[in-house]
Design an enzyme around this catalytic site. Structure first.
Site, PDB file in Angstrom:
ATOM      1  N   HIS A  13       0.812  -1.217   0.000  1.00  0.00           N
ATOM      2  CA  HIS A  13       0.000   0.000   0.000  1.00  0.00           C
ATOM      3  C   HIS A  13       0.846   1.268   0.000  1.00  0.00           C
ATOM      4  O   HIS A  13       0.318   2.374   0.042  1.00  0.00           O
ATOM      5  CB  HIS A  13      -0.927  -0.021   1.226  1.00  0.00           C
ATOM      6  N   LYS A  59       2.897   4.457  -1.128  1.00  0.00           N
ATOM      7  CA  LYS A  59       2.843   5.350  -2.291  1.00  0.00           C
ATOM      8  C   LYS A  59       3.991   6.348  -2.191  1.00  0.00           C
ATOM      9  O   LYS A  59       3.948   7.287  -1.398  1.00  0.00           O
ATOM     10  CB  LYS A  59       1.513   6.127  -2.348  1.00  0.00           C
ATOM     11  N   ASP A  64      15.312  11.030  -9.609  1.00  0.00           N
ATOM     12  CA  ASP A  64      16.640  11.508  -9.211  1.00  0.00           C
ATOM     13  C   ASP A  64      16.626  11.828  -7.715  1.00  0.00           C
ATOM     14  O   ASP A  64      16.468  10.918  -6.918  1.00  0.00           O
ATOM     15  CB  ASP A  64      17.066  12.699 -10.072  1.00  0.00           C
TER      16      ASP A  64
END
EC number: 2.7.8.5
Length: 581
Positions: free
Chosen positions: A244, A246, A251
């Site tokens: 889950h 995110k 870079d």
């Protein structure tokens, strides 16, 4: 930041919880073999938990804990339906009640602390802004693109993201010399494999075209195995556990969010998003974290099959205990090594040699790195692997909140753990809790059983509101429902305002929803952002105000509205299934 007591992270992670029957005060009493709540100094209005060196006697060794947790059959996954465990508040090291942002320095005893300039932090406000930033960052990436999400959607907007990746990879091949650009994508296996056209089919062309530069890892929870895996159908198998996290980095730029890579999250599904610019240490940390999870995940192949890395234990075919121990070790190596690096960097900065200071004094002011006024703490929660750092820090923040402090807490799915509810109802801070009205719930209008999920959330909300009223806490704990025509609501996190302050000095942002799933089933990550900078505090305050502006205060009349009617069968089933959504 001020230095504090440092104990090995395993002291926290391998802790053993006590039952909930005695209530929150008993959990505080037993969370440590010394007195767990005490005044930390004259005139200090807040309580800070204390952890003495001898408290480790109450805890299991990490390996013992993992064996106890994992040596069980798949059918025991249903045990939470009967008696869901409630974790105990484990206290951080004592401090001397420092003022302002420095009172949170104890978090560095658990995780790496990254000091940055507030000028490197930008708070985004809309899905469109988030989507455009993703495309811009992909196109400008030169060294690495690392994206972790629940899934990648299959619409036109998602295809445009994939096209941006392809274009950037193609440019890197045309550049002089060997291409150094690497793309690493981490998704959940069950969600990413749903349907004939899915996240995997979206990404296979990239693997076929750039096999040496692209890696796609699909995490499969070790709790979905055996008969359970064979019997539970698609979609429903996602209730057992998910990847889950995110995080999207390009870079040295990092985006922390609760948003997935899907068209709704790019258009009309409200979430939160923070960009950390030019932050190489933070980018390195999340790159290593995604790599660690990727190493224990299934690897997508060019023919759309999957296989584990050579020599790695399989998540659902191999030994569960061995797999979880390896995963725990890999993730904790990332956390501990980064923490050690940051401690050394902090010590060098704080106790630099006279020669170093003299050298710095000779540099022009334009060459000097700005003094940090903002600190980033990555908080990881992976209960399947015995890692509970985010849970402990969140509980401690709620415990420490002093009288007249204000906590704005938001979640798209209001299903708080019993421990979090007890802390909210039993502590002294003011709470403003923002949650989704039924119409903006992501499951609103869904077909089949899923269509009843918004009603289940209404039932859970009504139960909590009734408890608030029975304790006569309506003024201190206020519920507010987000309602916005044509939109759904997915924002999560909290903002902490110290007593007497009109601006927040801390926010939590990332993937956790503060519910049972986030704490016990899924892989989660968020960051605590602590800042002394008024401009950044103002950004965070405006973000909070903008979200709460689209809400109405919940009252007893709210639940008398026709759209809040909950059918009897939903009321009966909700207590049995609430730990799965």
């Amino acid at each position: 930041m001020m230095s504090g007591s440092v104990l090995p992270p395993s002291c926290y992670i391998s802790r053993f919880g006590f039952g909930d029957s005695a209530g929150i005060m008993e959990r505080k009493k037993h969370s440590c073999c010394c007195e767990s709540l005490r005044h930390v100094g004259p005139g200090c209005s807040s309580f800070l938990p204390c952890l003495e060196a001898g408290c480790g006697q109450q805890r299991l060794h990490q390996t013992e804990f993992l064996h106890l947790s994992f040596r069980r059959s798949s059918w025991l996954l249903l045990a939470p339906l009967l008696a869901p465990p409630v974790p105990v508040v484990t206290a951080p090291p004592c401090s001397l009640c420092p003022k302002g942002a420095h009172r949170f320095q104890w978090i560095r005893s658990l995780v790496p602390e990254f000091g940055i300039s507030s000028s490197h932090v930008k708070v985004l406000s809309s899905p469109a802004e988030f989507y455009e930033l993703l495309k811009v960052q992909i196109k400008s990436a030169k060294q690495r693109v690392v994206m972790a999400s629940l899934y990648l959607g299959t619409g036109l907007l998602e295809q445009e993201l994939v096209d941006c990746l392809e274009e950037t990879l193609e440019k890197s091949l045309q550049a002089e010399g060997a291409s150094s650009l690497r793309v690493s994508i981490l998704l959940d296996y069950t969600r990413g494999s749903r349907g004939r056209k899915n996240s995997r089919t979206m990404l296979v062309p990239l693997l076929q075209r750039f096999p040496e530069q692209v890696r796609v890892s699909l995490f499969h929870t070790p709790n979905l195995r055996g008969l359970l895996r064979l019997l539970i159908p698609e979609r429903f198998n996602e209730t057992i556990g998910l990847q889950h996290i995110k995080v999207y980095l390009f870079d040295d730029n990092v985006i922390l969010s609760g948003a997935n890579l899907s068209d709704l999250y790019f258009t009309n599904r409200q979430d939160r998003y923070v960009l950390l610019r030019d932050s190489p240490e933070i980018a390195d940390f999340f790159t290593e974290l995604v790599d660690a999870i990727g190493d224990v995940s299934l690897q997508l192949q060019r023919d759309d099959t999957v296989q584990m890395m050579e020599g790695m234990v399989h998540p659902y075919q191999g030994d569960k205990v061995a797999y979880c121990e390896i995963a725990n070790r890999r993730v904790m190596e990332v956390i501990n090594s980064a923490r050690t690096r940051q401690e050394l960097l902090h010590a060098q900065t704080l106790h630099g040699s006279q020669q170093g200071r003299s050298s710095l004094s000779q540099q022009s002011s334009g060459d000097l790195k700005p003094e940090p006024d903002t600190w980033i703490y990555p908080l990881i929660q992976m209960k399947p692997f015995g890692i509970q750092i985010d849970e402990m820090v969140t509980e401690t923040l709620l415990t420490e909140a002093e009288r007249d402090a204000r906590i704005y807490l938001t979640t798209g799915y209001f299903n708080l753990t019993q421990a979090y509810m007890d802390l909210i109802l039993g502590t002294r801070a003011e709470y403003r809790i923002l949650l989704a009205s039924p119409e903006v719930n992501g499951f609103f209008g869904a077909k089949g059983v899923a269509g009843a999920i918004p009603a289940a959330y209404v039932y859970i909300e009504h139960q909590f509101y009734s408890e608030v009223c029975s304790l006569q806490q309506e003024e201190r704990v206020r519920l507010q429902e987000y309602c916005r025509a044509g939109w759904t609501f997915h924002a999560k996190g909290l903002w902490l305002y110290l007593a007497g302050s009109d601006l927040p000095c801390l926010t939590l942002i990332g993937s956790p929803n503060f519910g049972y799933r986030s704490v016990h089933r899924d892989l989660e990550a968020q960051v605590a952002i602590v800042t002394e900078n008024k401009a950044l505090q103002q950004q965070l305050h405006q973000e909070q105000e903008q979200l709460y502006l689209c809400s109405g205060v919940v009252s007893s009349a709210t639940f008398e509205q026709p759209n809040r009617y909950v059918k009897l069968w939903v009321k009966l089933v909700t207590p049995l299934i609430k730990n799965f959504f």
